[in-house]
Scaffold this motif. Structure first.
Motif, short mmCIF file in Angstrom:
data_model
loop_
_atom_site.label_atom_id
_atom_site.label_comp_id
_atom_site.label_asym_id
_atom_site.label_seq_id
_atom_site.Cartn_x
_atom_site.Cartn_y
_atom_site.Cartn_z
N VAL A 152 0.82 -1.20 0.00
CA VAL A 152 0.00 0.00 0.00
C VAL A 152 0.86 1.27 0.00
N GLY A 153 0.39 2.30 -0.69
CA GLY A 153 1.04 3.60 -0.60
C GLY A 153 0.66 4.29 0.70
N ILE A 154 1.60 5.02 1.29
CA ILE A 154 1.36 5.66 2.59
C ILE A 154 1.67 7.15 2.48
N VAL A 155 0.76 7.95 3.00
CA VAL A 155 0.96 9.40 3.08
C VAL A 155 0.89 9.79 4.55
N VAL A 156 1.93 10.45 5.04
CA VAL A 156 1.98 10.93 6.42
C VAL A 156 1.77 12.44 6.41
N VAL A 157 0.80 12.91 7.18
CA VAL A 157 0.49 14.33 7.24
C VAL A 157 0.85 14.88 8.62
N ALA A 158 1.75 15.85 8.64
CA ALA A 158 2.03 16.56 9.90
C ALA A 158 0.88 17.49 10.18
N PRO A 159 0.26 17.41 11.36
CA PRO A 159 -0.92 18.25 11.63
C PRO A 159 -0.58 19.73 11.64
N ALA A 160 -1.59 20.55 11.35
CA ALA A 160 -1.40 22.00 11.40
C ALA A 160 -1.10 22.42 12.83
N PRO A 161 -0.14 23.32 13.04
CA PRO A 161 0.21 23.75 14.41
C PRO A 161 -1.00 24.28 15.17
N VAL A 162 -1.12 23.87 16.42
CA VAL A 162 -2.22 24.34 17.27
C VAL A 162 -1.84 25.66 17.93
N ARG A 163 -2.87 26.32 18.47
CA ARG A 163 -2.65 27.53 19.24
C ARG A 163 -3.44 27.43 20.54
N GLU A 164 -2.90 27.96 21.60
CA GLU A 164 -3.57 27.90 22.90
C GLU A 164 -4.54 29.08 23.01
N THR A 165 -5.78 28.82 22.61
CA THR A 165 -6.79 29.87 22.61
C THR A 165 -8.16 29.25 22.74
N GLY A 166 -9.12 30.04 23.18
CA GLY A 166 -10.50 29.58 23.25
C GLY A 166 -10.74 28.54 24.33
N VAL A 167 -11.80 27.76 24.14
CA VAL A 167 -12.23 26.83 25.18
C VAL A 167 -11.27 25.64 25.35
N LEU A 168 -10.37 25.43 24.40
CA LEU A 168 -9.42 24.32 24.50
C LEU A 168 -8.05 24.76 25.02
N THR A 169 -7.96 25.97 25.53
CA THR A 169 -6.68 26.48 26.02
C THR A 169 -6.08 25.56 27.08
N GLU A 170 -6.87 25.19 28.07
CA GLU A 170 -6.35 24.34 29.14
C GLU A 170 -6.10 22.92 28.66
N ALA A 171 -6.96 22.41 27.79
CA ALA A 171 -6.78 21.05 27.27
C ALA A 171 -5.47 20.91 26.51
N PHE A 172 -5.00 22.01 25.91
CA PHE A 172 -3.74 21.98 25.15
C PHE A 172 -2.69 22.91 25.76
N ALA A 173 -2.74 23.10 27.05
CA ALA A 173 -1.78 23.97 27.73
C ALA A 173 -0.35 23.50 27.47
N GLY A 174 0.50 24.42 27.01
CA GLY A 174 1.89 24.08 26.72
C GLY A 174 2.13 23.46 25.36
N ALA A 175 1.06 23.27 24.58
CA ALA A 175 1.20 22.59 23.30
C ALA A 175 2.04 23.37 22.30
N GLU A 176 1.94 24.70 22.33
CA GLU A 176 2.70 25.49 21.37
C GLU A 176 4.20 25.27 21.56
N ALA A 177 4.64 25.12 22.77
CA ALA A 177 6.06 24.86 23.03
C ALA A 177 6.42 23.42 22.67
N ARG A 178 5.54 22.48 23.02
CA ARG A 178 5.84 21.06 22.77
C ARG A 178 5.88 20.72 21.28
N GLN A 179 5.15 21.48 20.46
CA GLN A 179 5.11 21.14 19.04
C GLN A 179 6.30 21.72 18.27
N ALA A 180 7.18 22.44 18.92
CA ALA A 180 8.36 22.99 18.25
C ALA A 180 9.16 21.86 17.60
N GLY A 181 9.40 21.95 16.31
CA GLY A 181 10.17 20.94 15.59
C GLY A 181 9.36 19.75 15.13
#
Length: 380
Positions: A125-154
């Protein structure tokens, strides 16, 4: 028939950006990127979407529970849909939640494990890997993704290195879309459409598929072509990535808007993916755009389209772009109906011709629009 499996999370599922924690809704089916990709790839390709909100790469979710461990479920998903030609893996966003305490490097390694699982089950099978779009800590999911902007570096670089190591196709979602300002994770409708088009280009090349004429992004209800009022062919907000150095909508996107409006009218007339697959299409011969007033980022734009000539080989349309009733731009387009087998102009299919003939006759009694037939530098 070629078959594609999309294995992802809420952004493949089509979850609408959340305004209230615990809220849940999906974009209309035709707007979600896997469905948009399927429309572009045409009737010879089946796209199967396995998108689960909250799905991770290799982690059990101790808070939300459910079968969200992607590595655990994938071995059952693959054979249930076999045979497959391509598997698209787009996971990693939910791994950025603080509850999983993982790094960008480990997220890429976790997706590499999914590549291995896929190859073990379906070696060819052919495989395509997609790097997800960078998240931002904003709105109602701010706490759920707290620190994500730093962790996604690289993260995207680690994905690219992994994909090269494994010899699979790599796509950066962030090259095509941005997460919504509302919750910093999910995508607006226009981003789904944009990403679906981008993925259709990539997978169409892998499968050697000729792409179908895209439908307009608006999903507008089909009007009665016999009504004299030119129909609304596009209704959308101007996204933030259309901005230019003057802070308003960049001129290149006016062509996108008028092209989408034409595509919407063609779709109403019957020129859908099946019609194009039969060999009927249109080629644009000339476009003239006039910029009459500013359009700003976030403005709600409406396009109405009048058929000046239609039903025969030539299709001549007149677009008017307005914001709040204020005329901001016009677009005049001349297109030719084409026989794709000969790449020469030809009469449209009978149903398409009938629709445009009816619309032309309905609009014929309207006054000639100011500016029709203009060219650059013409004196008034």
């Amino acid at each position: 028939m070629a078959q594609i499996l999309v294995y992802g999370d809420s952004n493949s599922h089509g979850t609408i950006p959340l305004r209230v924690l615990g809220g849940f809704d999906r974009h209309p089916k035709a707007t979600r990127w896997p469905e948009r990709m399927a429309d572009r790839l045409g009737p010879g390709v089946e796209v199967i979407c396995e998108g689960l909100p909250g799905r991770t790469t290799v982690h059990h979710d101790p808070v939300d529970g459910g079968n969200r461990n992607g590595a655990e479920v994938l071995p059952a998903i693959l054979p249930s849909h076999a045979p497959l030609d391509v598997v698209v893996l787009m996971l990693g966003t939910n791994d950025l939640k603080p509850r999983f305490a993982t790094s960008a490097f480990d997220i890429a390694k976790s997706v590499e494990r999914l590549v291995g699982i896929t190859r073990a089950a379906l070696p060819e099978v052919g495989i395509v890997v997609v790097a997800p779009a960078p998240v931002r800590e904003t709105g109602v999911l701010t706490e759920a993704f707290a620190g994500a902007e730093a962790r996604q570096a690289g993260l995207e670089d680690h994905f690219a290195e992994m994909a090269a190591r494994q010899g699979v196709t790599f796509v950066r979602a962030g090259d095509h879309v941005q997460v919504s300002d509302i919750d910093g994770v999910h995508w607006e409708a226009e981003d789904h459409v944009r990403f679906g088009d981008a993925m259709a280009d990539i997978l169409g090349g892998m499968l050697d598929v000729t792409l179908a004429t895209p439908k307009a992004a608006g999903r507008l209800a089909e009007p009665d072509p016999s009504l004299p009022q030119p129909p609304v062919t596009l209704d959308r907000a101007v996204p933030r990535d259309w901005v230019d150095y003057n802070g308003h909508m960049n001129e290149a996107h006016y062509l996108t808007v008028f092209s989408d409006a034409t595509d919407q009218m063609l779709d109403w007339a019957g020129m859908d993916a099946a019609c194009v697959a039969e060999g009927h299409s249109v080629f644009t011969v000339e476009t003239h755009i006039r910029h009459l007033d500013e359009v700003n980022i976030g403005d709600r734009i409406e396009v109405r389209t009048r058929v000046m000539e239609g039903g025969g080989k030539k299709l001549h349309v007149w677009h008017e772009l307005s914001v709040g009733g204020r005329l901001c731009a016009t677009g005049e387009q001349l297109l030719l109906h084409m026989d794709l087998s000969t790449r020469r102009s030809a009469p449209p299919r009978r149903d398409v011709a009938a629709w445009f003939t009816t619309a032309k006759e309905a609009h014929a009694g309207l006054p000639a629009p100011e500016g029709v037939g203009r060219f650059v530098g013409q004196r008034t």
